[in-house]
Design an enzyme around this catalytic site. Structure first.
Site, PDB file in Angstrom:
ATOM      1  N   GLN A 108     113.563  92.329  97.691  1.00  0.00           N
ATOM      2  CA  GLN A 108     113.683  93.233  96.355  1.00  0.00           C
ATOM      3  C   GLN A 108     112.122  93.568  95.697  1.00  0.00           C
ATOM      4  O   GLN A 108     112.110  94.280  94.845  1.00  0.00           O
ATOM      5  CB  GLN A 108     114.507  92.331  94.984  1.00  0.00           C
ATOM      6  CG  GLN A 108     113.763  91.348  94.623  1.00  0.00           C
ATOM      7  CD  GLN A 108     114.671  90.349  93.571  1.00  0.00           C
ATOM      8  OE1 GLN A 108     115.674  89.784  94.233  1.00  0.00           O
ATOM      9  NE2 GLN A 108     114.300  90.184  92.343  1.00  0.00           N
ATOM     10  N   CYS A 116     117.976  91.812  91.715  1.00  0.00           N
ATOM     11  CA  CYS A 116     118.713  90.908  92.456  1.00  0.00           C
ATOM     12  C   CYS A 116     120.183  91.254  92.180  1.00  0.00           C
ATOM     13  O   CYS A 116     120.910  91.396  93.289  1.00  0.00           O
ATOM     14  CB  CYS A 116     118.567  89.506  91.902  1.00  0.00           C
ATOM     15  SG  CYS A 116     118.775  89.123  90.256  1.00  0.00           S
ATOM     16  N   HIS A 169     119.721  84.824  87.801  1.00  0.00           N
ATOM     17  CA  HIS A 169     119.224  85.402  89.205  1.00  0.00           C
ATOM     18  C   HIS A 169     120.672  85.379  90.031  1.00  0.00           C
ATOM     19  O   HIS A 169     121.730  84.580  89.977  1.00  0.00           O
ATOM     20  CB  HIS A 169     118.358  84.390  90.123  1.00  0.00           C
ATOM     21  CG  HIS A 169     118.117  85.210  91.204  1.00  0.00           C
ATOM     22  ND1 HIS A 169     117.618  86.286  91.363  1.00  0.00           N
ATOM     23  CD2 HIS A 169     118.196  84.436  92.694  1.00  0.00           C
ATOM     24  CE1 HIS A 169     117.154  86.396  92.765  1.00  0.00           C
ATOM     25  NE2 HIS A 169     117.508  85.293  93.515  1.00  0.00           N
TER      26      HIS A 169
END
Length: 501
Positions: A279, A285, A448
């Site tokens: 990324q 993410c 995340h």
């Protein structure tokens, strides 16, 4: 707010030194009281904004705690604020047990008069408050029990302001040089290199602390993120929006699995997982997690694996089954996740997003294009979506159970799952099954989004196999392995999947 007991000044000096090493507070201690916009400003206990932030942190702590009694702030040790698109408070406090049970609704809760029942902890909170939006977010929480000083140490004075300078030993410089060569690190000046060396040294200590306290088989140490502060790492690679539960769109519950989970399962062995991608320094993410899930769903329904390729320089490729003994190949198509970063009006591109919003955006757009037609740049651009180029679509999305056994059973039957977790321990993860202490990895402070592709055991340690989006030079060929069975790091909190009919 403050308990009536007092400790010697010597103890607090010692405690300040310990906190500086354990929590990395040394940088804040040296910062000025006042300064230009964006600098830290130290606060007094009477500050109204601080009181609000303390109350919010206290409430979130109690929500995430399994304790029977409410815990309250018994002493404020330090507090600063910083203007960062709102106000970010960094607060160090003591929390102690009250005599009120959580089920009671009393306005006043007294602390236990007996010291042994207080069970006092020292906690560091970071609260991000946006007054004009009326929102507050708990960015960080780290707590550890206070340690009673040994009697023979009570006459030793520890001055936190006279800490030893950085020992630039031959070993440390050698490690740093090896790190720079391995990860192709180049710094703009000698001052910048010295600054990164100091961060690298501090991060070695943090990795050692994680290693000594890990309950699994993980190895922590030098990674490509070892020259970044925790704040830099979080800003560049993580997604604080995931912990803002009020922003989450309600989703339909998934139908439960038809049977129990097998002992192990890995969708990489069955052709449903594409290669690991990167990324970059973009908090996207959430887009990688969702499109990784859609890859699996599309493969199971249509027999074609959709791969999120960064290069996008070819239209079709071949993919060999992981662990397969045959030469069977599967055609797959590069699918664009940049489209989500640019065209999802509900999320905030590189500043973060939510899987539930991403599914809705894909439904409204009508699908996703190939990476050939819509390549990834790691930054937000103008939306350039074309309906005629749609390569894959979804019909709806569902939210899974929060029971890990049910999650495993559903995964084995239905494909990889979009999940989210607290990524604190991931910055220095190298290999093995990670099982951080709860104080490092609170289950409700997730930041995340990743892809759950399988599960099993290693040397009798149950694990989840997690596809990350930080490149193949992270962890185990781009994968993170997390302990399974204790809801570690909140891995069970936000499990979802697209539905392709």
């Amino acid at each position: 707010m403050v308990v009536g007991f007092r400790c010697p000044v010597i103890l607090w000096l010692s405690l300040a030194a310990v906190l500086g090493s354990v929590f990395g507070l040394g940088e804040d201690i040296d910062r000025p009281l006042f300064g230009p916009p964006g600098s830290l400003i130290r606060l007094q206990e009477s500050d109204p904004g601080l009181k609000k932030a303390l109350a919010f942190a206290e409430e979130r702590y109690n929500q995430g705690s399994n304790a029977m009694h409410l815990r309250k702030v018994s002493r404020l040790l330090s507090a600063t604020k910083q203007l960062v698109k709102g106000i970010r408070y960094t607060i160090t406090v003591e929390l102690s047990n009250t005599q009120c049970k959580k089920s009671t609704m009393l306005r006043a809760c007294d602390f236990y008069p007996e010291l042994q029942k207080l069970k006092t902890e020292v906690c560091v909170f970071e609260v991000w408050d946006i007054p004009w939006q009326g929102t507050s977010t708990l960015l960080k929480q780290k707590c550890q029990p206070t340690v009673e000083p040994q009697l023979e140490e009570t006459n030793k004075v520890v001055d936190a302001s006279t800490s030893q300078p950085l020992e630039e030993s031959v070993e440390l410089l050698g490690q740093f040089k090896e790190f720079m060569v391995k990860y192709n690190k180049v710094y703009s000046s000698q001052e910048e290199a010295d600054h990164r060396l100091r961060i690298f040294h501090q991060n070695l200590k943090t990795a050692e602390k994680l290693q000594s306290l890990d309950q699994g088989s993980a190895e922590y140490g030098v990674t490509k993120f070892s020259d970044l502060t925790e704040e830099e790492f979080r800003s560049a690679y993580l997604n604080p929006l995931l912990s803002q539960w009020t922003l989450h769109r309600p989703m339909k519950p998934a139908s439960p699995a038809r049977g129990p989970a097998p002992a192990s399962w890995d969708w990489r062995d069955h052709g449903a997982v594409s290669s690991v991608k990167n990324q970059g320094m973009c908090g996207s993410c959430w887009a990688f997690s969702v499109t990784g899930n859609i890859e699996g769903q599309w493969f199971l329904k249509n027999g074609t694996l959709l791969s999120l390729s960064e290069q996008g320089n070819t239209h079709t490729h071949t993919h060999t089954h992981r662990g397969s003994n045959t030469n069977d190949t599967i055609m797959f198509i590069d699918l664009s996740f940049t489209e989500l970063v640019d065209c999802d009006g509900l999320d905030q591109a590189c500043k973060g997003g939510l899987p539930s919003n991403a599914y809705e955006a894909i439904e409204k757009l009508g699908g996703l294009e190939t990476e050939t037609d819509y390549s990834y740049t790691g930054k937000k651009q103008r939306c350039d979506f074309t309906t005629m180029k749609v390569a894959a679509y979804i019909n709806s999305s569902v939210e899974l159970s929060k029971d890990e056994k049910e999650i495993a059973a559903w995964l084995a039957e239905n494909g990889p799952i979009s999940v989210a977790l607290n990524a604190f321990a991931m910055q220095f993860y190298r290999k093995g099954v990670s099982h951080p202490l709860k104080i490092f990895c609170n289950s409700w402070m997730i930041d995340h989004a990743v892809l759950l592709v399988g599960f099993g055991e290693r040397q009798s340690i149950p694990f989840w196999a997690i596809k990350n989006s930080w490149g193949e030079d992270y962890g185990e060929q781009g994968y993170y392995y997390l302990y399974r069975g204790s809801n570690a790091c909140g891995i069970n909190k936000m499990c979802s999947s697209a539905v392709v009919n």
